[in-house]
Design a protein around this motif. Structure first.
Motif, PDB file in Angstrom:
ATOM      1  N   SER A 108      34.600  72.452  50.104  1.00 49.40           N
ATOM      2  CA  SER A 108      33.348  73.027  50.551  1.00 49.40           C
ATOM      3  C   SER A 108      33.222  72.724  51.899  1.00 49.40           C
ATOM      4  CB  SER A 108      32.054  72.357  49.875  1.00 49.40           C
ATOM      5  OG  SER A 108      31.055  72.625  50.527  1.00 49.40           O
ATOM      6  N   LYS A 109      32.510  73.945  52.907  1.00 49.20           N
ATOM      7  CA  LYS A 109      32.500  73.824  54.063  1.00 49.20           C
ATOM      8  C   LYS A 109      31.041  73.149  54.539  1.00 49.20           C
ATOM      9  CE  LYS A 109      32.902  78.318  54.049  1.00 49.20           C
ATOM     10  NZ  LYS A 109      33.085  80.075  54.113  1.00 49.20           N
ATOM     11  N   LYS A 110      30.217  73.176  53.522  1.00 46.50           N
ATOM     12  CA  LYS A 110      28.731  72.832  53.755  1.00 46.50           C
ATOM     13  C   LYS A 110      28.520  71.180  53.238  1.00 46.50           C
ATOM     14  CE  LYS A 110      25.936  76.633  54.346  1.00 46.50           C
ATOM     15  NZ  LYS A 110      24.548  77.310  53.800  1.00 46.50           N
ATOM     16  N   VAL A 111      29.452  70.815  52.213  1.00 47.31           N
ATOM     17  CA  VAL A 111      29.264  69.401  51.327  1.00 47.31           C
ATOM     18  C   VAL A 111      30.654  68.583  51.627  1.00 47.31           C
ATOM     19  CG1 VAL A 111      28.437  68.447  49.348  1.00 47.31           C
ATOM     20  CG2 VAL A 111      27.527  70.605  49.940  1.00 47.31           C
ATOM     21  N   LYS A 112      30.138  67.538  52.250  1.00 47.32           N
ATOM     22  CA  LYS A 112      31.500  66.564  52.285  1.00 47.32           C
ATOM     23  C   LYS A 112      31.615  65.981  50.584  1.00 47.32           C
ATOM     24  CE  LYS A 112      30.908  64.800  56.890  1.00 47.32           C
ATOM     25  NZ  LYS A 112      30.255  64.100  57.929  1.00 47.32           N
ATOM     26  N   ASN A 113      32.768  65.848  50.449  1.00 47.74           N
ATOM     27  CA  ASN A 113      33.375  65.225  49.256  1.00 47.74           C
ATOM     28  C   ASN A 113      33.338  65.891  48.064  1.00 47.74           C
ATOM     29  OD1 ASN A 113      32.994  63.001  51.034  1.00 47.74           O
ATOM     30  ND2 ASN A 113      32.094  61.606  49.615  1.00 47.74           N
ATOM     31  N   LEU A 114      33.031  67.397  48.371  1.00 50.17           N
ATOM     32  CA  LEU A 114      33.000  68.546  47.372  1.00 50.17           C
ATOM     33  C   LEU A 114      34.161  69.273  47.484  1.00 50.17           C
ATOM     34  CD1 LEU A 114      31.632  69.713  44.778  1.00 50.17           C
ATOM     35  CD2 LEU A 114      30.052  70.896  46.477  1.00 50.17           C
ATOM     36  N   PHE A 115      34.818  69.463  46.251  1.00 55.05           N
ATOM     37  CA  PHE A 115      36.272  70.233  46.377  1.00 55.05           C
ATOM     38  C   PHE A 115      36.034  71.246  45.203  1.00 55.05           C
ATOM     39  CE2 PHE A 115      36.999  66.564  48.778  1.00 55.05           C
ATOM     40  CZ  PHE A 115      37.828  66.994  49.865  1.00 55.05           C
ATOM     41  N   PHE A 116      36.804  72.346  45.052  1.00 49.42           N
ATOM     42  CA  PHE A 116      37.068  73.328  44.063  1.00 49.42           C
ATOM     43  C   PHE A 116      38.523  73.590  43.718  1.00 49.42           C
ATOM     44  CE2 PHE A 116      33.174  74.085  46.252  1.00 49.42           C
ATOM     45  CZ  PHE A 116      32.182  74.185  45.444  1.00 49.42           C
ATOM     46  N   THR A 117      38.612  74.027  42.476  1.00 51.81           N
ATOM     47  CA  THR A 117      40.135  74.348  42.051  1.00 51.81           C
ATOM     48  C   THR A 117      39.917  75.424  40.990  1.00 51.81           C
ATOM     49  OG1 THR A 117      42.263  73.637  41.601  1.00 51.81           O
ATOM     50  CG2 THR A 117      40.224  72.541  40.345  1.00 51.81           C
ATOM     51  N   GLY A 118      40.735  76.339  40.841  1.00 52.41           N
ATOM     52  CA  GLY A 118      40.928  77.372  39.795  1.00 52.41           C
ATOM     53  C   GLY A 118      41.269  78.677  40.307  1.00 52.41           C
ATOM     54  N   GLN A 119      41.038  79.517  39.248  1.00 52.71           N
ATOM     55  CA  GLN A 119      41.423  80.818  39.699  1.00 52.71           C
ATOM     56  C   GLN A 119      40.786  81.860  40.507  1.00 52.71           C
ATOM     57  OE1 GLN A 119      42.402  82.565  35.584  1.00 52.71           O
ATOM     58  NE2 GLN A 119      40.359  82.539  35.173  1.00 52.71           N
ATOM     59  N   LEU A 120      39.488  81.202  40.960  1.00 51.22           N
ATOM     60  CA  LEU A 120      38.762  81.986  41.838  1.00 51.22           C
ATOM     61  C   LEU A 120      38.989  81.599  43.427  1.00 51.22           C
ATOM     62  CD1 LEU A 120      36.963  82.545  39.460  1.00 51.22           C
ATOM     63  CD2 LEU A 120      34.977  82.969  40.884  1.00 51.22           C
TER      64      LEU A 120
END
Length: 489
Positions: free
Chosen positions: A449-461
């Motif tokens: 995440s560019k806005k929230v620290k410690n937040l990440f994403f994974t998957g087909q999007l």
């Protein structure tokens, strides 16, 4: 000191990430909203039949080997696979089909029979596809999509023209026979866009198809999910089902936990393997990176209308994977991408896992999965589903020369509304966000995440894109980014 990671969802990318994080000594817990794990790759069991609800193709076995190899394991420690022969059949008319067998030699002979001179052309086409596959797998897809410079290597600079051209142009310049061209354009459908909108570099999918072959895991694709979950649990990952995440909690621009079934769970790091758009709706508006208009402008991979059918007899003239290309592909593609509507004459795909795997159906019976690709966000009603079942059954019987309507024991369907309900999928898409030129690598939604620290994403999007092997890679990339930004001291 151990850091806790809460992972939202339990699909391929979430399970992969959980394994890498647990190996790096994070305290990892997965929260899955449904009653069973697997995300889109769940299973349906009914009256002795077993169906993979989602993915049915096992391609790129090397990616699975690399994943398990990272833990000093092999896929065979968890499940067994066999190579399919034929890999698939493609129907163009009544009992008129081309069979794609299990080696490049045999496929070249099939092409040659269809069009003189095309066997040699195919050899050279697949050699170039293999070169691109090596570059993609070794140089590109294991990069986190942080910077455009990731795409710039001595090898990719030489291939720049292939990013500017497209698959359709590349295939049609070599193969004049329409049937052969369609077979070569088929694999990019896994990437979620029209061949004319997919960079020519992605012809590496043809090497995945003809060079590496099509495989089947015993007991279906769900056995891969079970294997990954077993590995995760061996690494001390905790998995909770029926645990929908209702909110991602932030404080002073930092993710501090999640709310599950009304209960707050504190966490040092939050990683979402759920639908990216949905994951951001779990945040307050100020913490979201992408607006609704951002998502609306993106090219999404298709949704699907799926039928899971139990037949009371063995079916004839079909193999495990059978494609029906007897109608105009371009017209169907327009109904998905250009002018979203239900297609008048849909192409469709059918899978009969019981042709290979006795566990899929009771003895003497057949399990059938039928799939029609559709525009995401299209109106989905029981009446329309019924109408399209009749359309494809009529064609299926005519093309394969058999009467099967009296042999249908039951059918279950799954479509746009179910993708939304079960997976919080944006517009009910089935495969994520398409890999067009403007949605490749660093141009896709970010893993961090560019806005929230410690937040990440994974998957087909996010990176690298749609499909099962890319999802395994996405999980690895997200875990590496977490490790990089929040190393365990």
């Amino acid at each position: 000191m151990k850091k806790s990671v809460s992972i939202i969802g339990s699909g391929f990318s979430a399970l992969a990430a959980s394994c890498y994080l647990a190996k790096a000594h994070y305290d990892v817990t997965i929260y899955e909203k449904n009653a069973t794990i697997g995300g889109r790759a769940r299973q349906l069991k009914k009256e002795g039949f077993t169906f993979d609800i989602g993915p049915t193709w096992y391609w790129m076995p090397d990616i699975f080997e690399r994943f398990f190899g990272d833990f000093d394991k092999k896929p065979s420690d968890y499940y067994s696979i066999e190579k399919l022969n034929p890999a698939y059949n493609v129907y163009f008319g009544e009992l008129d089909y081309i069979s794609i067998e299990d080696s490049l030699e045999k496929i070249c002979a099939t092409f040659e029979k269809e069009e003189a001179g095309s066997g040699a052309k195919l050899r050279s086409f697949i050699a170039s596809a293999q070169e691109n596959y090596d570059i993609a797998i070794k140089d590109l897809v294991y990069r986190p999509g942080v910077s455009p410079l990731e795409l710039v290597t001595p090898k990719t600079i030489k291939k720049l023209g292939l990013f500017m051209s497209n698959i359709k142009k590349m295939v049609r310049s070599e193969f004049k026979n329409k049937r052969l061209a369609q077979i070569l354009e088929f694999p990019v459908l896994f990437l979620g866009a029209k061949p004319s909108d997919t960079p020519a570099f992605y012809n590496f999918m043809n090497f995945a198809d003809f060079g590496l072959g099509t495989w089947h895991p015993k007991n279906g694709m769900y056995s891969v999910i079970e294997g990954m979950a077993k590995l995760a649990q061996e690494l001390n990952v905790k998995i909770h089902t029926e645990s929908p995440v209702e909110k991602i909690i932030t404080k002073n621009g930092k993710a501090t936990g999640i709310v599950v079934n009304g209960k707050t769970i504190e966490s040092d790091i939050v990683l979402s393997g759920a639908d990216y758009h949905h994951s951001e709706t779990l945040l307050d508006k100020k913490d979201r990176q992408y607006s609704e208009s951002y998502w609306k402008k993106k090219t999404f991979a298709p949704s699907s209308l799926l039928f899971y059918v139990g037949f009371s007899k063995k079916l004839e003239n079909v193999v495990h994977h059978t494609l029906f290309f007897d109608v105009d592909f371009d017209v169907h593609a327009e109904a998905i991408y250009d002018d979203p509507k239900w297609p008048k004459e849909p192409l469709f795909y059918a899978s009969f896992p019981s042709k290979t795997d006795a566990s899929a159906a009771p003895e003497g019976k057949e399990a059938g999965i039928f799939l029609i690709p559709l525009a995401p966000g299209i109106e989905d009603t029981p009446e329309v589903r019924e109408q399209y079942f009749d359309i494809i059954m009529e064609r299926f019987q005519r093309l394969t020369d058999q009467d099967i309507t009296k042999n249908i024991i039951f059918k279950e369907s799954f479509c746009v509304n179910d993708f939304v309900k079960d997976y919080n999928s944006y517009k009910g898409n089935a495969y994520g966000m398409a890999n067009t030129l403007m949605q490749t690598a660093f141009l896709r939604p970010k893993l961090k995440s560019k806005k929230v620290k410690n937040l990440f994403f994974t998957g087909q999007l996010t990176v690298p894109g749609p499909g099962v092997p890319p999802s395994l890679i996405s999980g690895k990339l997200a875990a590496e980014l977490i490790n990089q930004h929040h190393p365990i001291q």
